[in-house]
Design a protein around this motif. Structure first.
Motif, mmCIF file in Angstrom:
data_model
loop_
_atom_site.group_PDB
_atom_site.id
_atom_site.type_symbol
_atom_site.label_atom_id
_atom_site.label_comp_id
_atom_site.label_asym_id
_atom_site.label_seq_id
_atom_site.Cartn_x
_atom_site.Cartn_y
_atom_site.Cartn_z
ATOM 1 N N GLN A 1 18.246 -15.393 -45.887
ATOM 2 C CA GLN A 1 18.715 -14.446 -44.883
ATOM 3 C C GLN A 1 20.226 -14.289 -44.993
ATOM 4 O O GLN A 1 20.956 -15.270 -45.050
ATOM 5 N N ARG B 1 17.065 -9.963 -45.509
ATOM 6 C CA ARG B 1 16.073 -11.027 -45.677
ATOM 7 C C ARG B 1 15.352 -10.838 -46.998
ATOM 8 O O ARG B 1 14.734 -9.815 -47.229
ATOM 9 N N ARG C 1 13.314 -21.035 -44.347
ATOM 10 C CA ARG C 1 14.324 -19.989 -44.462
ATOM 11 C C ARG C 1 15.730 -20.588 -44.449
ATOM 12 O O ARG C 1 15.968 -21.627 -43.833
ATOM 13 N N TYR D 1 12.543 -17.866 -47.619
ATOM 14 C CA TYR D 1 13.299 -16.674 -47.242
ATOM 15 C C TYR D 1 14.797 -16.962 -47.232
ATOM 16 O O TYR D 1 15.241 -17.952 -46.637
#
Length: 218
Positions: A183, A211, A151, A181
């Motif tokens: 964010q 997200r 992420r 991901y």
């Protein structure tokens, strides 16, 4: 300590233990009191809380700060596992030796690995240089059976479109086939650094939600 969450460990009602201290200084970090603080709970107090949640929670998320900085974490995770909980570790990827130890001993069941930036941008984002350590952590996770995610937190002043494309290409070249991901920077709260803007120069989808999953196809 966050006593209950349905969001931080996919598929498992959990609590979050926030570990004080961090070896990075990410300017967008919204946990300055955790990064710079000394913590409020001992290991013993945390275990006593977890004893009261046996049969009610399935997982324990170790977050921070940086949880893998603490020398007692492997033993602590073992105690948590002995109580019947699953263990998730949120890590900035700077401690591959500790991560390797925990993976080999079966002390962690899920890992969220932060991809801060590529080498040319990591100092601007984190104030430190840990890219080789991050890459080592990624290699360890890709070679093992423990599920994990990668992420990146996005602030438009720090990471542009080209940076995100290059980071995605890096993961693809490494053979990563999971979900990456993105964010959104959390605005409206105190941060570790002095952010001059609210990070609005970010991809359109991130402006709509906090997200966004991006599938890396090999």
């Amino acid at each position: 300590m966050t006593p209950f969450t349905l969001l931080d460990y996919p598929g498992h009602p959990s609590c979050i233990l926030w570990f004080a201290g961090c070896n990075m200084r990410c300017v967008y970090c919204y946990n300055p009191e955790i990064v710079l603080g000394k913590g409020q709970y001992t290991y013993t107090a945390a275990l006593e809380f977890l004893e009261s949640r046996q049969g009610l929670l399935q997982g324990v998320v170790m977050s921070g700060g940086e949880c893998l900085l603490h020398p007692g974490v492997p033993d602590f995770a073992g105690r948590i596992k002995d109580m019947g909980f699953l263990v998730k570790a949120d890590t900035n990827g700077s401690r591959p030796v500790i991560l390797d130890k925990m993976l080999r001993k079966g002390l962690v069941d899920y890992v969220a690995l932060d991809f801060k930036a590529l080498p040319e941008r990591e100092v601007a984002v984190t104030g430190r240089r840990y890219f080789k350590a991050f890459e080592h952590c990624l290699d360890l996770l890709m070679a093992g059976p423990v599920p994990f995610e990668v992420r990146t937190t996005v602030h438009g002043d720090l990471l542009k479109y080209d940076d995100l494309f290059a980071m995605s290409a890096f993961l693809k070249d490494k053979g990563y086939g999971g979900v990456y991901y993105l964010q959104k920077f959390r605005s409206g709260v105190p941060t570790l650094g002095d952010m001059e803007s609210d990070g609005t120069d970010i991809p359109e989808k991130l402006a709509e939600t906090s997200r966004v999953p991006v599938q890396i196809r090999t």
